[in-house]
Each structure stands twice: as C-alpha cells, then as structure tokens.
Design a protein around this motif. Sequence first.
Motif, PDB file in Angstrom:
ATOM      1  N   MET A   3       5.373  10.848 -17.176  1.00 49.07           N
ATOM      2  CA  MET A   3       3.759  10.843 -17.925  1.00 49.07           C
ATOM      3  C   MET A   3       3.541  12.025 -18.070  1.00 49.07           C
ATOM      4  O   MET A   3       3.330  12.885 -16.772  1.00 49.07           O
ATOM      5  N   THR A   4       2.675  12.755 -18.160  1.00 39.73           N
ATOM      6  CA  THR A   4       1.462  13.675 -18.212  1.00 39.73           C
ATOM      7  C   THR A   4       0.950  13.720 -17.351  1.00 39.73           C
ATOM      8  O   THR A   4       0.186  12.427 -16.972  1.00 39.73           O
ATOM      9  N   PRO A   5       0.219  15.182 -16.650  1.00 38.46           N
ATOM     10  CA  PRO A   5      -1.183  13.766 -15.625  1.00 38.46           C
ATOM     11  C   PRO A   5      -2.410  13.774 -16.378  1.00 38.46           C
ATOM     12  O   PRO A   5      -3.396  12.563 -15.740  1.00 38.46           O
ATOM     13  N   GLN A   6      -2.232  13.557 -18.293  1.00 34.36           N
ATOM     14  CA  GLN A   6      -3.951  13.365 -18.345  1.00 34.36           C
ATOM     15  C   GLN A   6      -3.099  12.328 -18.560  1.00 34.36           C
ATOM     16  O   GLN A   6      -3.873  10.705 -18.684  1.00 34.36           O
ATOM     17  N   GLU A   7      -1.370  11.744 -19.577  1.00 33.41           N
ATOM     18  CA  GLU A   7      -2.018   9.969 -19.211  1.00 33.41           C
ATOM     19  C   GLU A   7      -1.815   8.985 -17.526  1.00 33.41           C
ATOM     20  O   GLU A   7      -1.932   8.065 -17.797  1.00 33.41           O
ATOM     21  N   LEU A   8      -1.364   9.651 -17.095  1.00 26.11           N
ATOM     22  CA  LEU A   8      -1.506   9.409 -15.431  1.00 26.11           C
ATOM     23  C   LEU A   8      -2.921   8.492 -15.242  1.00 26.11           C
ATOM     24  O   LEU A   8      -3.370   7.892 -14.995  1.00 26.11           O
ATOM     25  N   GLU A   9      -4.078   9.467 -15.243  1.00 31.33           N
ATOM     26  CA  GLU A   9      -4.733   8.874 -14.868  1.00 31.33           C
ATOM     27  C   GLU A   9      -5.244   8.536 -16.062  1.00 31.33           C
ATOM     28  O   GLU A   9      -6.587   7.369 -15.548  1.00 31.33           O
ATOM     29  N   ASP A  10      -5.323   7.903 -17.195  1.00 30.96           N
ATOM     30  CA  ASP A  10      -5.550   7.108 -18.169  1.00 30.96           C
ATOM     31  C   ASP A  10      -5.104   6.243 -17.740  1.00 30.96           C
ATOM     32  O   ASP A  10      -6.018   4.720 -18.443  1.00 30.96           O
ATOM     33  N   GLN A  11      -3.992   6.165 -17.115  1.00 29.34           N
ATOM     34  CA  GLN A  11      -3.091   4.467 -16.637  1.00 29.34           C
ATOM     35  C   GLN A  11      -4.059   4.326 -15.274  1.00 29.34           C
ATOM     36  O   GLN A  11      -3.353   3.197 -15.518  1.00 29.34           O
ATOM     37  N   LYS A  12      -4.827   5.055 -15.185  1.00 30.46           N
ATOM     38  CA  LYS A  12      -4.899   4.630 -13.798  1.00 30.46           C
ATOM     39  C   LYS A  12      -4.944   3.262 -13.170  1.00 30.46           C
ATOM     40  O   LYS A  12      -4.860   2.335 -12.046  1.00 30.46           O
ATOM     41  N   GLU A  13      -5.718   2.546 -14.018  1.00 29.96           N
ATOM     42  CA  GLU A  13      -5.960   0.827 -13.670  1.00 29.96           C
ATOM     43  C   GLU A  13      -4.610   0.178 -13.829  1.00 29.96           C
ATOM     44  O   GLU A  13      -4.589  -0.884 -12.967  1.00 29.96           O
ATOM     45  N   THR A  14      -4.108   0.039 -14.924  1.00 33.74           N
ATOM     46  CA  THR A  14      -2.481  -0.593 -14.785  1.00 33.74           C
ATOM     47  C   THR A  14      -2.145   0.472 -14.097  1.00 33.74           C
ATOM     48  O   THR A  14      -1.426  -0.297 -13.340  1.00 33.74           O
ATOM     49  N   LEU A  15      -2.122   1.356 -13.641  1.00 34.65           N
ATOM     50  CA  LEU A  15      -1.444   1.764 -11.857  1.00 34.65           C
ATOM     51  C   LEU A  15      -1.578   1.628 -10.564  1.00 34.65           C
ATOM     52  O   LEU A  15      -0.831   0.566  -9.715  1.00 34.65           O
ATOM     53  N   GLU A  16      -3.145   0.789 -10.555  1.00 35.09           N
ATOM     54  CA  GLU A  16      -3.132   0.050  -9.793  1.00 35.09           C
ATOM     55  C   GLU A  16      -2.941  -1.700  -9.417  1.00 35.09           C
ATOM     56  O   GLU A  16      -2.196  -1.646  -8.050  1.00 35.09           O
ATOM     57  N   LEU A  17      -2.709  -2.223 -10.204  1.00 38.90           N
ATOM     58  CA  LEU A  17      -2.310  -2.841 -10.854  1.00 38.90           C
ATOM     59  C   LEU A  17      -1.044  -2.537 -10.430  1.00 38.90           C
ATOM     60  O   LEU A  17      -0.783  -3.876  -9.905  1.00 38.90           O
ATOM     61  N   ILE A  18       0.370  -2.339 -11.118  1.00 33.96           N
ATOM     62  CA  ILE A  18       1.259  -1.894 -11.068  1.00 33.96           C
ATOM     63  C   ILE A  18       1.654  -1.881  -9.263  1.00 33.96           C
ATOM     64  O   ILE A  18       2.405  -2.621  -8.855  1.00 33.96           O
ATOM     65  N   ASN A  19       0.942  -1.132  -9.103  1.00 31.19           N
ATOM     66  CA  ASN A  19       0.836  -0.629  -7.278  1.00 31.19           C
ATOM     67  C   ASN A  19       0.756  -1.383  -6.123  1.00 31.19           C
ATOM     68  O   ASN A  19       1.615  -2.013  -5.311  1.00 31.19           O
ATOM     69  N   SER A  20      -0.033  -2.915  -6.434  1.00 29.18           N
ATOM     70  CA  SER A  20      -0.408  -4.129  -6.109  1.00 29.18           C
ATOM     71  C   SER A  20       0.291  -4.488  -5.914  1.00 29.18           C
ATOM     72  O   SER A  20       0.662  -5.015  -5.644  1.00 29.18           O
ATOM     73  N   GLU A  21       1.263  -5.130  -7.146  1.00 26.99           N
ATOM     74  CA  GLU A  21       2.315  -6.276  -6.917  1.00 26.99           C
ATOM     75  C   GLU A  21       3.343  -5.452  -7.081  1.00 26.99           C
ATOM     76  O   GLU A  21       3.807  -6.085  -5.558  1.00 26.99           O
ATOM     77  N   LEU A  22       3.953  -4.914  -6.750  1.00 28.28           N
ATOM     78  CA  LEU A  22       5.029  -3.528  -6.561  1.00 28.28           C
ATOM     79  C   LEU A  22       4.476  -3.627  -4.684  1.00 28.28           C
ATOM     80  O   LEU A  22       5.532  -4.704  -3.741  1.00 28.28           O
ATOM     81  N   ALA A  23       3.539  -3.911  -3.760  1.00 29.70           N
ATOM     82  CA  ALA A  23       3.290  -4.045  -2.934  1.00 29.70           C
ATOM     83  C   ALA A  23       3.568  -5.506  -2.324  1.00 29.70           C
ATOM     84  O   ALA A  23       4.129  -5.526  -0.975  1.00 29.70           O
ATOM     85  N   ALA A  24       2.836  -5.788  -2.686  1.00 33.14           N
ATOM     86  CA  ALA A  24       3.064  -7.453  -2.543  1.00 33.14           C
ATOM     87  C   ALA A  24       5.114  -7.994  -3.154  1.00 33.14           C
ATOM     88  O   ALA A  24       4.501  -9.075  -1.783  1.00 33.14           O
ATOM     89  N   SER A  30      10.611  -8.101   2.435  1.00 34.31           N
ATOM     90  CA  SER A  30      10.537  -8.212   3.487  1.00 34.31           C
ATOM     91  C   SER A  30      10.541 -10.155   4.062  1.00 34.31           C
ATOM     92  O   SER A  30      11.663 -10.025   5.167  1.00 34.31           O
ATOM     93  N   GLU A  31       9.879 -10.679   3.534  1.00 35.76           N
ATOM     94  CA  GLU A  31       9.583 -12.034   4.540  1.00 35.76           C
ATOM     95  C   GLU A  31      10.585 -12.538   4.522  1.00 35.76           C
ATOM     96  O   GLU A  31      11.225 -13.347   4.745  1.00 35.76           O
ATOM     97  N   SER A  32      11.206 -12.808   3.179  1.00 40.17           N
ATOM     98  CA  SER A  32      12.688 -12.835   2.920  1.00 40.17           C
ATOM     99  C   SER A  32      13.570 -12.950   3.546  1.00 40.17           C
ATOM    100  O   SER A  32      14.526 -14.114   3.854  1.00 40.17           O
ATOM    101  N   GLY A  33      13.695 -11.532   3.565  1.00 41.58           N
ATOM    102  CA  GLY A  33      14.772 -11.403   5.074  1.00 41.58           C
ATOM    103  C   GLY A  33      14.999 -11.948   6.357  1.00 41.58           C
ATOM    104  O   GLY A  33      15.536 -12.066   6.772  1.00 41.58           O
ATOM    105  N   ALA A  34      13.373 -11.345   6.596  1.00 44.51           N
ATOM    106  CA  ALA A  34      12.978 -12.098   7.661  1.00 44.51           C
ATOM    107  C   ALA A  34      13.685 -13.583   8.332  1.00 44.51           C
ATOM    108  O   ALA A  34      14.142 -13.941   9.309  1.00 44.51           O
ATOM    109  N   ALA A 112       4.577   3.929  -7.144  1.00 44.30           N
ATOM    110  CA  ALA A 112       4.830   3.069  -8.436  1.00 44.30           C
ATOM    111  C   ALA A 112       7.181   3.539  -7.817  1.00 44.30           C
ATOM    112  O   ALA A 112       7.457   2.571  -7.841  1.00 44.30           O
ATOM    113  N   GLY A 113       6.912   4.207  -8.281  1.00 45.74           N
ATOM    114  CA  GLY A 113       8.037   4.991  -7.967  1.00 45.74           C
ATOM    115  C   GLY A 113       8.953   5.361  -7.706  1.00 45.74           C
ATOM    116  O   GLY A 113      10.264   4.001  -7.198  1.00 45.74           O
ATOM    117  N   THR A 114       8.245   5.462  -5.843  1.00 46.47           N
ATOM    118  CA  THR A 114       9.198   5.166  -4.881  1.00 46.47           C
ATOM    119  C   THR A 114       9.476   3.745  -4.741  1.00 46.47           C
ATOM    120  O   THR A 114      10.690   3.219  -3.953  1.00 46.47           O
TER     121      THR A 114
END
Length: 181
Positions: A3-24, A30-34, A112-114
């Motif tokens: 994405m271009t820098p502007q597209e990344l900025e425009d999608q901040k809310e969506t990226l926050e949602l994606i990141n929180s879901e990926l973190a969860a 990890s819990e399943s592995g334990a 998100a990519g990481t």
Amino acid sequence: MTMTPQELEDQKETLELINSELAARLARQSESGAKVDTKAIFLVGFAATGAQFLASRSFELFTGTAAFAAYAVAVGFGISVFNLAEYEDIKPRDVLDTYARSEKGATLGALAGTRVGMFEKNARLHQRKTKRWTVALAAVAAGIVLSTVSLVLHIGGHDRHTEPGEPTPTSSSATPSAQPY
C-alpha cells in the motif's frame, strides 16, 4: 499486498482491527501449544509409570517386551513435543527500533504482516507437535494393552493364587484321603 503511505494512513482503523485480531489469534495459538505440551508431559509420565509397573512384575516375554517398546516410543515422541522450537513472537526491541519514527498506518501494516508470518510458522510447529502427541498417545494405548496381555498371559500359567499362610496346593495326581463318617 503493498500500500502507498497515504493508503496506509487512510486504513488505520482497519489495520488496528486486523492487528488486534492477529494478536488475539497468536495468543490463542500459543495457549493451544501449551496445552499440547501439558498433555505430552502427562503421557510421558504415564508411559514411564506403566513401564515401571510392568518391570516390577513377572510378565510374558514377547508381549512384555513389545509393551516396553511402546512405552519407549511414547516417551520419545512425548519429549519431542516439548523439545520443539519456541513459537515465534514479536521482539519488542526490534519493533521499537524499526517503527518508532514511522507513521501509524505504516507501523500497523508492518505489524500485521509480521504477525501473519509468525502465525504461519507457529502453525507448522503446532501441527508437528500435535502429530507427535498423537503418536505418543497411540503408543501409550498400545503399551497399556500389551502390558495387560503380557501380565494375563503370564498369570494364565498359574491357575491358583494362594494367600499368605495358606497351604500350597499339592500335585493334581494326589488323591484325597478317605474321611470316616
């Protein structure tokens, strides 16, 4: 997906949602592995106990040896479950050093990519752990069955069990003495 820098900025809310879901999702993974690790430790302990129990008894040689082999497989595969590499996780220092001066959208996109890459690597580890746990479980089950068969076959040659203090049975050819009435 780039994405271009502007597209990344425009999608901040969506990226926050994606990141929180990926973190969860990474946390659940990890819990399943334990949990698999805990189950593997239980199987290793059970196999070791089963082998010790069988070793302390007289058993039929062939099935007893097979039971020991099954217990050894269970211990080996069980230990290999929790000896696998650690799950991937975000390295806080690297994130800070790399993204401290970045725009929020760019940082969220990179995180998100990481996380997706980490999840995919962890999924392969988890799948290997689960397969090894399944082998350990099957080996413990086989060890239990073989131990039982071995003990029953060995005891089968001893028709009469005597309690301490009871006289030992005499040979079967002996005739009982006649008792007067």
